[in-house]
Write an enzyme that holds these catalytic residues in place. Structure first.
Site, PDB file in Angstrom:
ATOM      1  N   CYS A 223      80.257  56.032  29.787  1.00 52.03           N
ATOM      2  CA  CYS A 223      79.915  56.254  28.389  1.00 52.03           C
ATOM      3  C   CYS A 223      79.532  57.719  28.273  1.00 52.03           C
ATOM      4  CB  CYS A 223      78.749  55.362  27.964  1.00 52.03           C
ATOM      5  SG  CYS A 223      78.680  55.138  26.169  1.00 52.03           S
TER       6      CYS A 223
ATOM      7  N   LYS B   7      75.031  41.565  26.738  1.00 51.09           N
ATOM      8  CA  LYS B   7      73.887  42.469  26.736  1.00 51.09           C
ATOM      9  C   LYS B   7      73.319  42.549  25.335  1.00 51.09           C
ATOM     10  CE  LYS B   7      72.902  47.288  27.153  1.00 51.09           C
ATOM     11  NZ  LYS B   7      73.431  48.602  27.107  1.00 51.09           N
TER      12      LYS B   7
ATOM     13  N   LYS C  18      78.458  43.628  23.678  1.00 48.02           N
ATOM     14  CA  LYS C  18      77.214  44.411  23.652  1.00 48.02           C
ATOM     15  C   LYS C  18      76.725  44.457  22.216  1.00 48.02           C
ATOM     16  CE  LYS C  18      75.526  49.065  24.681  1.00 48.02           C
ATOM     17  NZ  LYS C  18      75.888  50.337  25.324  1.00 48.02           N
TER      18      LYS C  18
HETATM   19  C1  PBG Z   1      74.728  53.462  26.822  1.00 43.80           C
HETATM   20  C2  PBG Z   1      73.888  52.335  27.307  1.00 43.80           C
HETATM   21  C3  PBG Z   1      72.737  51.820  26.710  1.00 43.80           C
HETATM   22  C4  PBG Z   1      72.251  50.853  27.575  1.00 43.80           C
HETATM   23  C5  PBG Z   1      73.109  50.792  28.658  1.00 43.80           C
HETATM   24  N1  PBG Z   1      74.138  51.708  28.462  1.00 43.80           N
HETATM   25  C6  PBG Z   1      72.019  52.209  25.493  1.00 43.80           C
HETATM   26  C7  PBG Z   1      72.657  52.106  24.187  1.00 43.80           C
HETATM   27  O1  PBG Z   1      73.752  51.590  24.021  1.00 43.80           O
HETATM   28  O2  PBG Z   1      72.040  52.586  23.258  1.00 43.80           O
HETATM   29  C8  PBG Z   1      70.997  50.074  27.351  1.00 43.80           C
HETATM   30  C9  PBG Z   1      70.335  49.584  28.552  1.00 43.80           C
HETATM   31  C10 PBG Z   1      68.919  49.166  28.367  1.00 43.80           C
HETATM   32  O3  PBG Z   1      68.343  49.147  27.265  1.00 43.80           O
HETATM   33  O4  PBG Z   1      68.341  48.822  29.388  1.00 43.80           O
HETATM   34  N2  PBG Z   1      75.900  53.132  26.219  1.00 43.80           N
HETATM   35 ZN    ZN Z   2      76.643  55.099  25.202  1.00 42.38          ZN
END
Ligand code: PBG
Ligand code: ZN
Length: 324
Positions: free
Chosen positions: A118, A248, A195
């Site tokens: 990402c 998630k 997600k």
């Molecule tokens: C980034 C990402 C995030 C998390 C994992 N990869 C944050 C988001 O999407 O804002 C969250 C993990 C966590 O809260 O433990 N894409």
């Molecule tokens: Zn991200």
């Protein structure tokens, strides 16, 4: 019927372990790690007590400690020295993740290394990819090439598995094609396939320094209200070539986990930063028993259908499971 039927017979102390349906193993757990290129010493993450940002030369030691505790997988997040609008530091040779992967490979070759694919930690605007011209949204198709470049750079550094997390349409297909074209057809994709746009990521954004400066992520992450769409998201990723699916966050989304398991692929659940922070905060106040609540939460996530659990409690849980 009662009195012949008595469910309490199987709850006697000696019988209970024999009829237990779900066991969490240390090998089910994956530890998330934050590597910060700007640090020389570990730095505590205030909203996630017990978690640290780790300097590049400390990462191999931490991974060794996890391995010795029984953990067999880590997922890596990087905090780079420099950020720009296209997240270019996410895919440079010698970047924070690429170096970390190499040093773990050298020092702890037995550990399975998963990398988060990402751009939000690498963009100056904090969004997960490249923005549209008006700066108001993620440009889906332009960002796909960026994700492919990031995944290739991780595979070249020696990652065992790549985990695209930015919820672009077509990202699994784009990454699979790029990996195959570059000779990485054996590298699996763990897709963050379902997600949600959750308020439970707050502490992570402090940890990973990825607070966005404008807008939010609701145009790419999913509405927590939608179960049918959640299933479609994971089904499409499986059709695009994902090897492992993910739900998630975990604890509030067990119904989703159970359904997605029916697709037949291995499923991971991510117990996210906010879930960790809530348990920690209550435990630090003496309001709940941390060990019992953590083990219960992991058991229930596995019971609902997770094969793998990504959790900040991985190291402690592995120790507690070993003691049992
Ligand atoms: C980034 C990402 C995030 C998390 C994992 N990869 C944050 C988001 O999407 O804002 C969250 C993990 C966590 O809260 O433990 N894409
Ligand atoms: Zn991200």
């Amino acid at each position: 019927m009662f009195p012949e039927t008595r469910l309490r017979r199987l709850r006697k102390r000696k019988i209970q372990p024999l009829v237990r349906e779900t066991q969490v193993l240390a090998t089910d757990l994956i530890a998330p790690l934050f590597i910060d290129e700007t640090l020389r010493e570990p730095s505590p993450i205030s909203s996630m007590p017990g978690q640290f940002r780790i300097p590049p030369d400390g990462i191999a030691g931490v991974v060794r400690r996890l391995y010795d505790a029984g953990i067999r997988g880590v997922i890596l997040f990087g905090i780079p020295k420099t950020k720009d609008s296209t997240g270019s530091s996410a895919h440079t040779k010698g970047g924070v993740i690429q170096n970390a992967v190499q040093s773990i490979r050298m020092e702890v070759p037995e550990m399975m290394i998963i990398t988060d694919v990402c751009a939000c930690e690498y963009t100056d605007h904090g969004h997960c990819g490249i923005l549209t011209d008006d700066g108001m949204d993620l440009d889906n198709d332009q960002s796909l090439a960026l994700m492919a470049d990031i995944a290739i750079s991780h595979a070249e550094a020696g990652a065992d598995c790549v985990a695209p997390s930015c919820m672009l349409d077509g990202q699994v297909k784009a990454i699979r094609e790029a990996l195959d074209a570059q000779g990485f057809s054996e590298t699996p994709i763990l897709s963050y396939s379902t997600k949600f746009s959750s308020s439970l990521y707050g502490p992570f954004r402090e940890a990973a320094d990825s607070c966005y400066s404008c807008g939010d992520r609701t145009t790419y992450q999913m509405d927590p209200a939608n179960a049918r769409e959640a299933f479609r998201e994971s089904r499409i990723d499986s059709e695009e070539g994902a090897d492992i699916l993910m739900v998630k966050p975990a604890g509030l989304y067990l119904d989703i986990l159970k359904e997605i398991r029916s697709l037949g692929l291995p499923v991971a659940a991510y117990q996210v930063s906010g879930e960790y922070a809530m348990i920690k905060a209550a435990a630090m106040n003496g309001w709940i028993d941390e060990k019992k609540v953590v083990l219960e939460s992991l058991t229930c996530i596995k019971r609902a259908g997770a094969d793998l659990i990504i959790t900040y409690f991985a190291e402690d849980a592995a120790r507690w499971l070993h003691e049992k």
